[in-house]
Design a protein around this motif. Structure first.
Motif, PDB file in Angstrom:
ATOM      1  N   VAL A  79       0.839  -1.194   0.000  1.00  0.00           N
ATOM      2  CA  VAL A  79       0.000   0.000   0.000  1.00  0.00           C
ATOM      3  C   VAL A  79       0.877   1.247   0.000  1.00  0.00           C
ATOM      4  O   VAL A  79       0.619   2.208  -0.718  1.00  0.00           O
ATOM      5  CB  VAL A  79      -0.953  -0.005   1.217  1.00  0.00           C
ATOM      6  CG1 VAL A  79      -1.642   1.335   1.368  1.00  0.00           C
ATOM      7  CG2 VAL A  79      -1.974  -1.116   1.086  1.00  0.00           C
ATOM      8  N   ASN A  80       1.928   1.253   0.800  1.00  0.00           N
ATOM      9  CA  ASN A  80       2.834   2.404   0.844  1.00  0.00           C
ATOM     10  C   ASN A  80       3.494   2.648  -0.502  1.00  0.00           C
ATOM     11  O   ASN A  80       3.649   3.791  -0.922  1.00  0.00           O
ATOM     12  CB  ASN A  80       3.894   2.214   1.924  1.00  0.00           C
ATOM     13  CG  ASN A  80       3.303   2.325   3.315  1.00  0.00           C
ATOM     14  OD1 ASN A  80       2.208   2.858   3.495  1.00  0.00           O
ATOM     15  ND2 ASN A  80       4.021   1.812   4.293  1.00  0.00           N
ATOM     16  N   LYS A  81       3.897   1.572  -1.190  1.00  0.00           N
ATOM     17  CA  LYS A  81       4.530   1.721  -2.500  1.00  0.00           C
ATOM     18  C   LYS A  81       3.549   2.312  -3.505  1.00  0.00           C
ATOM     19  O   LYS A  81       3.891   3.203  -4.283  1.00  0.00           O
ATOM     20  CB  LYS A  81       5.049   0.370  -3.007  1.00  0.00           C
ATOM     21  CG  LYS A  81       6.289  -0.101  -2.281  1.00  0.00           C
ATOM     22  CD  LYS A  81       6.743  -1.442  -2.794  1.00  0.00           C
ATOM     23  CE  LYS A  81       7.935  -1.962  -1.998  1.00  0.00           C
ATOM     24  NZ  LYS A  81       8.315  -3.296  -2.440  1.00  0.00           N
ATOM     25  N   ARG A  82       2.304   1.840  -3.483  1.00  0.00           N
ATOM     26  CA  ARG A  82       1.295   2.376  -4.406  1.00  0.00           C
ATOM     27  C   ARG A  82       1.012   3.835  -4.089  1.00  0.00           C
ATOM     28  O   ARG A  82       0.854   4.654  -4.990  1.00  0.00           O
ATOM     29  CB  ARG A  82       0.006   1.566  -4.313  1.00  0.00           C
ATOM     30  CG  ARG A  82       0.134   0.223  -4.997  1.00  0.00           C
ATOM     31  CD  ARG A  82      -1.183  -0.412  -5.273  1.00  0.00           C
ATOM     32  NE  ARG A  82      -2.033   0.409  -6.110  1.00  0.00           N
ATOM     33  CZ  ARG A  82      -3.340   0.247  -6.205  1.00  0.00           C
ATOM     34  NH1 ARG A  82      -3.930  -0.696  -5.517  1.00  0.00           N
ATOM     35  NH2 ARG A  82      -4.057   1.029  -6.968  1.00  0.00           N
ATOM     36  N   LEU A  83       0.947   4.158  -2.809  1.00  0.00           N
ATOM     37  CA  LEU A  83       0.701   5.537  -2.403  1.00  0.00           C
ATOM     38  C   LEU A  83       1.836   6.440  -2.862  1.00  0.00           C
ATOM     39  O   LEU A  83       1.597   7.542  -3.364  1.00  0.00           O
ATOM     40  CB  LEU A  83       0.532   5.616  -0.886  1.00  0.00           C
ATOM     41  CG  LEU A  83       0.262   6.987  -0.307  1.00  0.00           C
ATOM     42  CD1 LEU A  83      -1.064   7.516  -0.811  1.00  0.00           C
ATOM     43  CD2 LEU A  83       0.280   6.943   1.198  1.00  0.00           C
ATOM     44  N   VAL A  86       1.505   7.110  -6.611  1.00  0.00           N
ATOM     45  CA  VAL A  86       0.430   8.062  -6.896  1.00  0.00           C
ATOM     46  C   VAL A  86       0.864   9.474  -6.533  1.00  0.00           C
ATOM     47  O   VAL A  86       0.641  10.420  -7.284  1.00  0.00           O
ATOM     48  CB  VAL A  86      -0.862   7.662  -6.147  1.00  0.00           C
ATOM     49  CG1 VAL A  86      -1.903   8.767  -6.208  1.00  0.00           C
ATOM     50  CG2 VAL A  86      -1.423   6.378  -6.711  1.00  0.00           C
ATOM     51  N   LEU A  87       1.516   9.637  -5.379  1.00  0.00           N
ATOM     52  CA  LEU A  87       1.976  10.963  -4.963  1.00  0.00           C
ATOM     53  C   LEU A  87       3.039  11.504  -5.915  1.00  0.00           C
ATOM     54  O   LEU A  87       3.063  12.699  -6.211  1.00  0.00           O
ATOM     55  CB  LEU A  87       2.509  10.911  -3.535  1.00  0.00           C
ATOM     56  CG  LEU A  87       1.454  10.719  -2.443  1.00  0.00           C
ATOM     57  CD1 LEU A  87       2.124  10.579  -1.085  1.00  0.00           C
ATOM     58  CD2 LEU A  87       0.462  11.853  -2.437  1.00  0.00           C
ATOM     59  N   ASP A  88       3.911  10.628  -6.397  1.00  0.00           N
ATOM     60  CA  ASP A  88       4.921  11.066  -7.365  1.00  0.00           C
ATOM     61  C   ASP A  88       4.272  11.512  -8.674  1.00  0.00           C
ATOM     62  O   ASP A  88       4.673  12.508  -9.273  1.00  0.00           O
ATOM     63  CB  ASP A  88       5.923   9.941  -7.648  1.00  0.00           C
ATOM     64  CG  ASP A  88       6.857   9.690  -6.472  1.00  0.00           C
ATOM     65  OD1 ASP A  88       6.982  10.590  -5.611  1.00  0.00           O
ATOM     66  OD2 ASP A  88       7.463   8.603  -6.423  1.00  0.00           O
TER      67      ASP A  88
END
Length: 188
Positions: A79-83, A86-88
């Motif tokens: 989840v952190n990697k996907r977040l 998305v933020l990038d």
């Protein structure tokens, strides 16, 4: 027919209608004091509560390190990697935005090029942090200055510019974000 008799014949039916509207309403074949009841327990969702079990850790021997299973920590990292991705992506999109709706001060509008150049030179000398913009649409020259995100910032400069150019006004325009961040608002 006399007038009294006509009035009497008119008043009696009207009073009868008025009094009948005030009577108690009843429904045919039923009583007047029924209460509405409906059992909704058949459609209500049911949840069963399961008591969480507490697992005691086995006492570890000194010098032996325990390793946690990777399966439980993969999901939060996923989840952190996907977040992060998305933020990038959002940061990349925001960096691509160069213009925003803002305000500029219009100093001069006229047909004389020399006066337009004088207004441009005045901005360069008096307000070095403002950028002058000269546009020509035959036969009119327009000189605008500044890239302001907020109208209140433009109003502070407008007071000072009006000393030289009394016809100066604030206009809504597309402004460059980087230049608007470089403008220092004068202290009052």
């Amino acid at each position: 027919m006399s007038l009294k008799r006509k009035i009497f014949l008119l008043v009696i039916p009207l009073s009868f209608l008025a009094l009948s509207g005030c009577s108690k309403k009843t429904t045919p074949g039923g009583t007047t004091t029924t209460e509405y009841r409906e059992d909704l327990s058949s459609v209500r969702p049911r949840f069963e509560y399961v008591e969480p079990s507490i697992i005691k850790k086995a006492e570890s021997k000194p010098g032996v390190t325990e390793t946690s299973p990777k399966g439980s920590s993969d999901k939060p990292l996923y989840v952190n990697k996907r977040l992060e991705t998305v933020l990038d992506t959002m940061a990349q999109q925001n960096k691509a935005i160069k213009y925003i709706s803002g305000y500029r001060i219009q100093l001069y509008v006229g047909n004389v090029r020399q006066e337009a150049d004088n207004a441009k030179a005045y901005i360069y000398q008096s307000f070095p942090d403002l950028n002058p913009y000269v546009s020509y649409s035959q036969p009119t020259y327009r000189v605008k200055a500044g890239d302001f995100m907020y109208r209140s910032d433009a109003e502070q400069y407008l007071e000072q510019i009006r000393a030289q150019y009394s016809s100066a006004v604030i206009l809504a325009d597309r402004v460059e974000i980087k230049r608007s961040l470089l403008i220092r608002v004068p202290a009052e």
